[in-house]
Design a protein around this motif. Structure first.
Motif, PDB file in Angstrom:
ATOM      1  N   VAL A  34      23.415  15.871  -8.655  1.00  0.00           N
ATOM      2  CA  VAL A  34      22.516  14.547  -8.441  1.00  0.00           C
ATOM      3  C   VAL A  34      21.017  15.264  -7.690  1.00  0.00           C
ATOM      4  N   HIS A  35      19.922  15.049  -8.367  1.00  0.00           N
ATOM      5  CA  HIS A  35      18.659  15.536  -7.869  1.00  0.00           C
ATOM      6  C   HIS A  35      18.041  14.336  -7.473  1.00  0.00           C
ATOM      7  N   ALA A  36      17.633  14.272  -6.130  1.00  0.00           N
ATOM      8  CA  ALA A  36      16.798  13.159  -5.832  1.00  0.00           C
ATOM      9  C   ALA A  36      15.307  13.630  -5.920  1.00  0.00           C
ATOM     10  N   ARG A 190      28.437  12.710 -12.588  1.00  0.00           N
ATOM     11  CA  ARG A 190      28.124  14.054 -11.975  1.00  0.00           C
ATOM     12  C   ARG A 190      29.425  15.117 -12.257  1.00  0.00           C
ATOM     13  N   TYR A 198      17.716  10.985  -9.464  1.00  0.00           N
ATOM     14  CA  TYR A 198      17.600   9.789  -8.642  1.00  0.00           C
ATOM     15  C   TYR A 198      16.483   9.690  -7.821  1.00  0.00           C
ATOM     16  N   ILE A 206      19.631   8.801  -0.279  1.00  0.00           N
ATOM     17  CA  ILE A 206      19.409   9.979  -0.775  1.00  0.00           C
ATOM     18  C   ILE A 206      20.083  11.008  -0.116  1.00  0.00           C
ATOM     19  N   SER A 210      22.830  12.807  -2.694  1.00  0.00           N
ATOM     20  CA  SER A 210      22.249  13.800  -3.670  1.00  0.00           C
ATOM     21  C   SER A 210      22.553  15.272  -3.321  1.00  0.00           C
ATOM     22  N   VAL A 213      16.927  17.830  -3.289  1.00  0.00           N
ATOM     23  CA  VAL A 213      15.840  16.956  -3.177  1.00  0.00           C
ATOM     24  C   VAL A 213      14.525  17.682  -3.508  1.00  0.00           C
ATOM     25  N   SER A 227      20.076  18.923  -0.047  1.00  0.00           N
ATOM     26  CA  SER A 227      20.159  17.643   0.982  1.00  0.00           C
ATOM     27  C   SER A 227      20.672  17.872   2.299  1.00  0.00           C
TER      28      SER A 227
END
Length: 499
Positions: A34-36, A190, A198, A206, A210, A213, A227
């Motif tokens: 998950v990449h914020a 994921r 995201y 976040i 994540s 970030v 993160s």
């Protein structure tokens, strides 16, 4: 385990007339992470995603999906190639049912001619079951709350077997339970090897959801960090390029005499029942409660855009009927709605038109022509007061970021010089810096003796700017607390009273 790169965007540039929206921005998303994507409003997050999705044509730069260069011409092409986006502002066919919205443009056919209704129903059920979504596939979209409509949007993205799914402010209209459910879905995607992008302003979320970030500022890439190495303060520093020690401006307003009295407000078509309260001159009153508790309905009934069954509203001792929006505006009321896109902005009009539309009477000369100069002056006041980022007054409002659109609408209402300002989620989907400016405006209005009623799902926001907080539960008033003395726990206890 080394994740392999799923999506790579390098040196993306995008210009609009008078604005460099993206200036050599790069983003790398690994498979199964998950990449914020964070940044203030107008930092270029949504623009970058629209370039990926084929909604905007980038001026330069390259995009690679699984090592292959791509240039989608439109969102249909993106979806068919495994890139999906769940938008913050939902764009759905509201008069159609859930399954129509899910399979629009790709209905399974019988013998290539007839739409196979049974298959659509079964396929919808199957996707919902997999995601743990409890929605009737035959329900008409317009009868559902925003949160459920958003779940349909997520199910649609999953039904395309997407490799990359972009979530743009997905939790801005969700309750805590719904956020938990969304996170379960994201974690499941994921684990399947999807790359999730995201976009959110909510720091705690976040840091919780994540893996990495990326932060943008003013259309430029600032940094990408794991993160685990970031704190809220560090994110804010990278986002705004300055330390933001206080999230809320100092409270300088002092409430005076009782100005607004609401007695036994009961709605015709919602669960709102017997709500009574008053607001003092120069007071900021918060309305807290879970989604569906009747917060928004209270504002809509006061403003006359929902049908009242009974109850009276008095302003400075005089009863006001407020049978519709026009009458309410005449009586000195203004309302900022939660759904910007559906009920707030006129997308095809420019900023000046959107700003003065509710106060046109002021600019009428001799009863029939509009004074361009006075409209320009008011619009400029609004742009300056709100710090709205826009190239010109003639810019179409739909090309502004969500936070800047919100500022234009707030400016529009302030120009009607209201006595009572009703704000429904005024900072939804807005970044830290812009939030501070809007809070300051709210406090300034209270200083001028206006009554402000704020509905918000964010408790720290209500505690930070309100004098008193009324807590709604199941359509009734469940409690009243003093903002400076209460806790989030006390508010939640009231909120659960009639659930």
């Amino acid at each position: 385990m080394e994740h392999d790169v799923l999506l790579q965007m390098t040196d993306i540039c995008k210009e609009f007339p008078g604005v460099k929206a993206l200036d050599h921005v790069s983003l790398t998303v690994k498979r199964g992470t998950v990449h914020a994507l964070m940044g203030e409003n107008g930092a270029g997050k949504s623009t970058l995603m629209k370039c990926l999705f084929g909604m905007y044509a980038k001026n330069s730069g390259q995009i690679f999906l699984e090592g292959k260069e791509i240039n989608f011409k439109n969102s249909k092409e993106a979806l068919e190639n495994g890139v999906a986006m769940v938008h913050q502002e939902l764009n759905q066919a509201l008069k159609r049912n859930v399954m129509d919205n899910l399979w629009l443009g790709r209905y399974p056919k019988i013998a290539g001619v007839m739409v196979n209704e049974k298959k659509i129903y079964d396929d919808t059920k199957a996707v919902f079951k997999e995601l743990g979504i409890d929605v009737d596939p035959k329900r008409i979209m317009s009868t559902m709350p925003v949160s459920q409509r958003q779940m349909v949007e997520i199910a649609k993205a999953v039904s395309y077997n997407s490799k990359v799914i972009v979530f743009d402010e997905p939790t801005s209209s969700l309750t805590e339970q719904e956020v938990e459910h969304l996170f379960e879905i994201i974690n499941m995607l994921r684990d399947r090897g999807c790359g999730i992008i995201y976009i959110s302003h909510k720091m705690a979320e976040i840091l919780r959801i994540s893996d990495e970030v990326t932060i943008m500022r003013d259309g430029q890439y600032v940094a990408t960090r794991p993160s685990s190495e970031l704190t809220t303060d560090e994110i804010i520093r990278l986002m705004v390029g300055r330390e933001l020690t206080n999230q809320f401006p100092p409270k300088t307003n002092t409430p005076g005499e009782i100005a607004l009295e609401v007695e036994n407000l009961t709605a015709q078509y919602s669960l709102l029942k017997d709500v009574s309260f008053n607001v003092r001159k120069g007071e900021i009153v918060g309305l807290a409660g879970l989604d569906g508790s009747g917060r928004t309905e209270t504002l809509e009934n006061i403003f006359g855009i929902a049908t009242r069954h009974s109850g009276t509203i008095k302003l400075y001792g005089k009863e006001v009927k407020n049978r519709n929006a026009r009458e309410s505006i005449k009586n000195g009321f203004a309302m900022l709605t939660e759904e910007r896109r559906a009920t707030g902005i006129f997308g095809i009009l420019n900023i000046r038109e959107n700003t003065v539309i509710s106060s046109l009477k002021k600019h009428l000369r001799m009863g029939f022509w509009l004074d361009e100069k006075s409209m320009k002056k008011d619009t400029q006041w609004s742009i300056d007061a709100m710090h709205t980022k826009t190239p010109t007054q003639e810019t179409k409002i739909r090309s502004l970021s969500g936070g800047n659109q919100q500022k234009v609408i707030l400016g529009r209402w302030l120009l009607t010089e209201p006595e009572v300002l009703l704000l429904d989620e005024p900072t939804r989907g807005i970044d830290v810096g812009a939030k501070y400016e809007i809070y300051q405006l709210i406090i300034d209005l209270a200083n001028k003796g206006k009554c402000v009623i704020v509905v918000s799902s964010e408790m720290p926001e209500l505690l930070g700017i309100c004098d008193r907080i009324l807590v709604m539960s199941g359509g009734r008033l469940a409690g009243e607390v003093n903002a400076s003395e209460t806790t989030q726990e006390e508010i939640m206890t009231h909120a659960a009273k009639y659930v």
